[in-house]
Design an enzyme around this catalytic site. Sequence first.
Site, short mmCIF file in Angstrom:
data_model
loop_
_atom_site.label_atom_id
_atom_site.label_comp_id
_atom_site.label_asym_id
_atom_site.label_seq_id
_atom_site.Cartn_x
_atom_site.Cartn_y
_atom_site.Cartn_z
N SER A 250 71.58 67.64 89.15
CA SER A 250 71.88 67.94 90.63
C SER A 250 70.61 68.09 91.31
O SER A 250 70.43 67.75 92.49
CB SER A 250 72.73 69.33 90.98
OG SER A 250 73.94 69.11 90.13
N LEU B 226 73.81 71.23 104.70
CA LEU B 226 74.79 70.90 105.45
C LEU B 226 76.11 71.64 105.59
O LEU B 226 76.22 72.13 106.60
CB LEU B 226 75.15 69.27 104.92
CG LEU B 226 76.52 68.74 105.78
CD1 LEU B 226 75.94 68.07 107.24
CD2 LEU B 226 76.99 67.48 105.01
N HIS C 185 82.12 75.95 107.28
CA HIS C 185 82.18 74.43 107.62
C HIS C 185 82.00 73.77 106.28
O HIS C 185 80.57 73.63 106.13
CB HIS C 185 81.69 74.07 108.74
CG HIS C 185 82.06 74.74 110.03
ND1 HIS C 185 81.47 75.75 110.47
CD2 HIS C 185 83.14 74.30 110.95
CE1 HIS C 185 82.26 76.06 111.74
NE2 HIS C 185 83.20 75.32 111.84
N ILE D 259 73.66 75.88 98.99
CA ILE D 259 72.36 74.99 98.79
C ILE D 259 71.64 74.78 97.61
O ILE D 259 70.95 75.73 97.29
CB ILE D 259 71.45 75.23 99.92
CG1 ILE D 259 72.53 75.31 101.37
CG2 ILE D 259 70.54 74.07 100.16
CD1 ILE D 259 73.40 74.09 101.82
N GLY E 254 75.53 59.02 105.42
CA GLY E 254 74.95 58.21 104.70
C GLY E 254 74.12 58.76 103.30
O GLY E 254 74.06 58.11 102.23
N ALA F 10 74.08 59.98 97.18
CA ALA F 10 74.13 61.03 96.08
C ALA F 10 75.46 60.97 95.42
O ALA F 10 75.43 61.04 94.04
CB ALA F 10 74.23 62.45 96.92
N ARG F 11 76.67 60.55 95.99
CA ARG F 11 77.89 60.38 95.14
C ARG F 11 77.89 59.21 94.50
O ARG F 11 78.33 59.46 93.33
CB ARG F 11 79.09 60.33 96.52
CG ARG F 11 79.16 61.39 97.36
CD ARG F 11 80.20 61.22 98.60
NE ARG F 11 80.67 62.29 99.23
CZ ARG F 11 80.93 62.42 100.32
NH1 ARG F 11 81.46 61.18 101.18
NH2 ARG F 11 81.32 63.38 101.07
N LEU G 110 87.17 71.16 69.30
CA LEU G 110 86.30 72.00 68.52
C LEU G 110 87.06 73.46 68.21
O LEU G 110 85.92 74.03 67.60
CB LEU G 110 85.00 71.81 69.28
CG LEU G 110 83.84 70.91 68.83
CD1 LEU G 110 84.34 69.66 69.22
CD2 LEU G 110 82.49 71.16 69.42
N GLU H 257 79.88 67.70 97.24
CA GLU H 257 79.51 66.19 97.79
C GLU H 257 81.16 65.55 98.08
O GLU H 257 81.33 64.49 97.84
CB GLU H 257 78.88 65.50 96.73
CG GLU H 257 77.61 66.02 96.21
CD GLU H 257 76.76 65.27 97.03
OE1 GLU H 257 76.78 64.27 97.82
OE2 GLU H 257 75.28 65.61 96.75
C1 LIG Z 1 77.25 74.58 92.90
C2 LIG Z 1 77.19 73.97 94.40
C3 LIG Z 1 76.18 73.24 95.12
C4 LIG Z 1 76.34 72.69 96.26
N1 LIG Z 1 75.03 72.42 96.76
C5 LIG Z 1 75.17 71.72 98.03
C6 LIG Z 1 73.85 71.38 98.73
O1 LIG Z 1 72.91 70.94 98.29
N2 LIG Z 1 73.94 71.14 100.20
C7 LIG Z 1 75.26 71.34 100.95
O2 LIG Z 1 75.13 70.87 101.91
N3 LIG Z 1 76.10 71.64 100.16
C8 LIG Z 1 76.28 72.14 98.96
N4 LIG Z 1 77.43 72.22 98.49
C9 LIG Z 1 78.67 72.75 99.09
C10 LIG Z 1 79.92 71.88 98.93
O3 LIG Z 1 79.58 70.37 99.28
C11 LIG Z 1 81.02 72.22 99.32
O4 LIG Z 1 81.48 73.41 98.49
C12 LIG Z 1 82.33 71.36 99.45
O5 LIG Z 1 81.91 70.22 100.42
C13 LIG Z 1 83.66 72.01 99.88
O6 LIG Z 1 83.39 72.91 100.84
P1 LIG Z 1 84.02 74.52 100.89
O7 LIG Z 1 83.41 75.10 99.56
O8 LIG Z 1 83.70 75.04 102.33
O9 LIG Z 1 85.59 74.20 100.64
P2 LIG Z 1 86.60 74.05 101.80
O10 LIG Z 1 86.18 73.00 102.78
O11 LIG Z 1 87.02 75.43 102.44
O12 LIG Z 1 87.91 73.67 101.02
C14 LIG Z 1 88.72 74.43 100.42
C15 LIG Z 1 90.22 73.77 99.84
O13 LIG Z 1 90.74 73.11 100.70
C16 LIG Z 1 90.76 71.36 100.51
N5 LIG Z 1 90.82 70.91 101.75
C17 LIG Z 1 89.96 71.06 103.07
N6 LIG Z 1 90.10 70.23 103.84
C18 LIG Z 1 91.32 69.48 103.65
C19 LIG Z 1 92.17 68.61 104.14
N7 LIG Z 1 91.85 68.07 105.60
N8 LIG Z 1 93.27 68.23 103.59
C20 LIG Z 1 93.32 68.69 102.45
N9 LIG Z 1 92.69 69.76 101.86
C21 LIG Z 1 91.66 70.05 102.34
C22 LIG Z 1 89.51 71.14 99.80
O14 LIG Z 1 89.67 69.85 99.12
C23 LIG Z 1 89.76 72.42 98.86
O15 LIG Z 1 90.20 72.25 97.69
C24 LIG Z 1 77.53 72.99 96.80
C25 LIG Z 1 78.47 73.48 96.26
C26 LIG Z 1 78.41 74.15 94.85
C27 LIG Z 1 79.81 74.68 94.63
#
Ligand SMILES: Cc1cc2nc3c(=O)[nH]c(=O)nc-3n(C[C@H](O)[C@H](O)[C@H](O)COP(=O)(O)OP(=O)(O)OC[C@H]3O[C@@H](n4cnc5c(N)ncnc54)[C@H](O)[C@@H]3O)c2cc1C
Length: 392
Positions: free
Chosen positions: A98, A138, A143, A170, A245, A250-251, A346, A371
């Site tokens: 990561s 982001l 959000h 983040i 982009g 990253a993905r 295991l 991501e």
């Molecule tokens: C350890 C870790 C490191 C991270 N690092 C970064 C980073 O470096 N930079 C950064 O910007 N972010 C980072 N993230 C954030 C990560 O990208 C978000 O957690 C992720 O995008 C999901 O957002 P959320 O947690 O707010 O969940 P939510 O968006 O609240 O989603 C909750 C649930 O609802 C579902 N859901 C949401 N919308 C819909 C829809 N339209 N239809 C159906 N289901 C839906 C989702 O699939 C999920 O199951 C990190 C997260 C973690 C856990």
Amino acid sequence: MRPDLFEAPDYYNLDELLTDEHKLVRDAAREWVKREVSPIIEDYAQKAEFPMQIINGLAEIGAFGPYIPMEYGGAGLDQISYGLIMQEIERGDSGVRSTASVQSSLVMYPIWKYGNEEQRQKYLPKLASGEWIGCFGLTEPDHGSNPGGMVTNFKDMGDHYLLNGAKMWISNAPFAQVAVVWAKDETGRIHGLIVERGMEGFTTPETHNKWSLRASATGELIFDNVKVPKENLLPNKSGLGAPLGCLDSARYGIAWGAIGAAMDCYDTALRYSKERIQFGKPIGQFQLQQKKLAEMITEITKAQLLTWRLGVLRNDGKATSAQISMAKRNNVDMAINIAREARQMLGGMGITGEYSIMRHSMNLESVITYEGTHDIHLLITGMDVTGLNAFK
Ligand SMILES: Cc1cc2nc3c(=O)[nH]c(=O)nc-3n(C[C@H](O)[C@H](O)[C@H](O)COP(=O)(O)OP(=O)(O)OC[C@H]3O[C@@H](n4cnc5c(N)ncnc54)[C@H](O)[C@@H]3O)c2cc1C
């Protein structure tokens, strides 16, 4: 933790599809992980700390900006080499991968692609060498899956921008010197700003109590009237497509990385199945255990093929975002299922830090969420094949 005896599975002789350079890069990363990551990573995960001493090594194996041109300090490699490096690092630990992913695809990539020449010269060499670590802001508290709704914003104050808001989850935040932050201007358009540690009003509190990615530091970014110099705005791309982009890149790396975690779990379970005796025979002789191993190697092989092909498309500049979503979703799901099955193989030993499987299993809970979650990537594929948008 036990000595690292990893042997990479290659059931369909995919090495034959790799160039000598790919194999050289991959093998160097593999050796480095064995030497520098495997012996220490369990301790760091247990104490929830990123091992800062491996930063130089990550830079040396080309993990910081593998595909960034050499004139900016990057390794100048192709997309398959980039993927192979991510695979090997995540074979060691998803948290370490990561850090490398964020640095390369979410910090160096936007500065390289959306920045001007002064910004490239100022930041990229220091990021490539690991002298500076970066983070990517982001996601916000309200959000996550819907980053376009972000409220972090900046105002034009004439000689500088005034940035306000907060980012959450983040990676690298607690120790990053540089943050690429996505925020809305007064018209609501999203732009990237380079924020540096030390700017007044900018703080990065650490997020504690994670059960996943424990060897990766996670935090918030808080902007309280931060004065950002105008020359820190990324000038060459704006709108939500700009951060998306970066996420494509990253993905793509995550799709490869997840294979690494899965290979490590499979290899560990395979070795254990030949050594562990129950009812007078190795457990690998029981059909139920063979079923698990046979399914694991099948799924790993399918993921390897999918990802190699995606790498070829990326090298040709032809991979779509939806194709990348499919690979990220498939491979992380594949890896998390393999980790769960391997852990069971295991028995009780599977829950200890003697072996890497439980750590991989917990790490992958973050990888399947960040991501773009598993469900969000499914909706991207659904939208791509139907032409109908389920997000609206
Ligand atoms: C350890 C870790 C490191 C991270 N690092 C970064 C980073 O470096 N930079 C950064 O910007 N972010 C980072 N993230 C954030 C990560 O990208 C978000 O957690 C992720 O995008 C999901 O957002 P959320 O947690 O707010 O969940 P939510 O968006 O609240 O989603 C909750 C649930 O609802 C579902 N859901 C949401 N919308 C819909 C829809 N339209 N239809 C159906 N289901 C839906 C989702 O699939 C999920 O199951 C990190 C997260 C973690 C856990």
